[in-house]
Design an enzyme around this catalytic site. Structure first.
Site, short mmCIF file in Angstrom:
data_model
loop_
_atom_site.label_atom_id
_atom_site.label_comp_id
_atom_site.label_asym_id
_atom_site.label_seq_id
_atom_site.Cartn_x
_atom_site.Cartn_y
_atom_site.Cartn_z
N PRO A 91 42.10 -129.30 -49.81
CA PRO A 91 41.46 -128.44 -48.81
C PRO A 91 41.13 -129.19 -47.53
O PRO A 91 40.85 -128.58 -46.50
CB PRO A 91 40.17 -127.96 -49.49
CG PRO A 91 40.19 -128.46 -50.88
CD PRO A 91 41.33 -129.40 -51.07
N GLU A 118 36.99 -133.12 -58.99
CA GLU A 118 36.20 -133.11 -57.76
C GLU A 118 36.95 -133.76 -56.61
O GLU A 118 36.56 -133.64 -55.46
CB GLU A 118 34.86 -133.84 -57.98
CG GLU A 118 33.98 -133.19 -59.03
CD GLU A 118 33.75 -131.72 -58.75
OE1 GLU A 118 33.29 -131.41 -57.65
OE2 GLU A 118 34.04 -130.89 -59.64
N ARG A 156 62.70 -120.98 -48.61
CA ARG A 156 63.41 -119.83 -48.04
C ARG A 156 63.97 -120.11 -46.65
O ARG A 156 64.75 -119.33 -46.12
CB ARG A 156 62.53 -118.57 -48.05
CG ARG A 156 61.32 -118.63 -47.17
CD ARG A 156 60.47 -117.39 -47.35
NE ARG A 156 61.03 -116.22 -46.66
CZ ARG A 156 61.00 -116.05 -45.35
NH1 ARG A 156 60.48 -116.97 -44.56
NH2 ARG A 156 61.52 -114.97 -44.81
N ASP A 171 59.28 -113.79 -40.69
CA ASP A 171 58.86 -112.40 -40.77
C ASP A 171 58.00 -112.00 -39.58
O ASP A 171 56.89 -111.55 -39.71
CB ASP A 171 58.15 -112.12 -42.08
CG ASP A 171 59.16 -111.99 -43.21
OD1 ASP A 171 58.77 -112.08 -44.36
OD2 ASP A 171 60.35 -111.79 -42.91
N1 ADE Z 1 43.34 -127.82 -53.63
C1 ADE Z 1 42.21 -127.09 -53.77
N2 ADE Z 1 42.11 -126.19 -52.80
C2 ADE Z 1 43.22 -126.33 -52.00
C3 ADE Z 1 43.69 -125.68 -50.83
N3 ADE Z 1 43.02 -124.69 -50.24
N4 ADE Z 1 44.85 -126.10 -50.29
C4 ADE Z 1 45.54 -127.13 -50.85
N5 ADE Z 1 45.15 -127.77 -51.95
C5 ADE Z 1 44.00 -127.38 -52.53
#
Ligand code: ADE
Length: 237
Positions: A91, A118, A156, A171
């Site tokens: 994230p 974590e 793709r 798209d």
């Molecule tokens: N691992 C946990 N959440 C994630 C996300 N939003 N994007 C990529 N890997 C992740």
């Protein structure tokens, strides 16, 4: 035959890839040798006999952290050429989007590491990967669904993937616009009619209608995209 694009995926849960890789267009692309997907079980590269891949964080605090050695050993087993994207799904990475998908599709090989627990020992970030990607501002239980999203969007774009180059266009009607509405038979169902212009056979009017629908949708639904187009002078704000 060497595929146009090879994915190497490092994961603690290889089973999560079975069904997606065995379905639909990804399966066909693999069978036709357009993409080659290798899933590697990080646990196989653990250094101890209990195959431990995670440990408590230095400094305390809750949760577990993925260890650096199994990931390093798994990567070392892959013979990765200079210039290959080695991506950590997290994230905290840059947000995935279509331009990034296009850039990745220009490579011959992509390595992806799925984080879990974590977090991942910071040394993976510092010394082992050259890219971090997030698929959006939300937290998944692990990087596996994110790796599948990236693989799907990139695959793709590989020439030959759909067997129909025309439909692999992004798209969007015009770069940065949302897709226009699509209809197929029947022309009327429960009184719900297909817009007359699409039945008219007037190609020029159809193109104009699609374009104006794309523009209206983008303005109504995605002020962020709209602002970017206005900045570039492609639409009137
Ligand atoms: N691992 C946990 N959440 C994630 C996300 N939003 N994007 C990529 N890997 C992740």
């Amino acid at each position: 035959m060497t595929a146009a694009l090879r994915f190497d995926i490092l994961t603690l849960f290889p089973g999560m890839f079975d069904s997606p890789l065995d379905s639909s267009l990804l399966r066909r692309a693999r069978e036709r040798g357009i993409i080659d997907v290798r899933v590697h079980d990080i646990r196989q590269f653990a250094v101890d006999r209990h195959r431990v891949t995670d440990d408590a964080p230095y400094g305390g605090g809750g949760g577990m952290v993925m260890k650096v050695e199994p990931i390093d050993r798994a990567l070392a087993s892959l013979d990765i050429e200079e210039g290959t994207p080695v991506i950590l799904l997290t994230p905290q990475g840059e947000t995935f989007n279509q331009p990034l998908a296009r850039e990745l599709a220009s490579h011959r090989r992509i390595v992806m590491i799925c984080g879990h627990y974590e977090g991942v020992d910071e040394r993976v970030r510092l010394y082992l990967v050259n890219r971090e990607i997030s698929i959006g501002d939300y937290i998944l239980t692990g990087g596996e669904p994110a790796a599948l999203v990236v693989m799907d969007a990139v695959s793709r774009l590989v020439p030959g993937f759909l067997g129909n180059e025309d439909s692999s266009r992004d798209d969007s009607f015009m770069e940065g616009l949302l897709e226009y509405p699509q209809y197929t038979r029947p022309a009327e169902y429960r009184g719900w009619r297909v817009p007359e212009v699409l039945l008219s056979g007037n190609h020029r009017e159809i193109i104009a209608w699609r374009r104006s629908e794309s523009i209206r949708r983008t303005r109504e639904r995605r002020p962020d995209l709209w602002a970017r187009l206005a900045e570039k002078g492609e639409v009137d704000s």
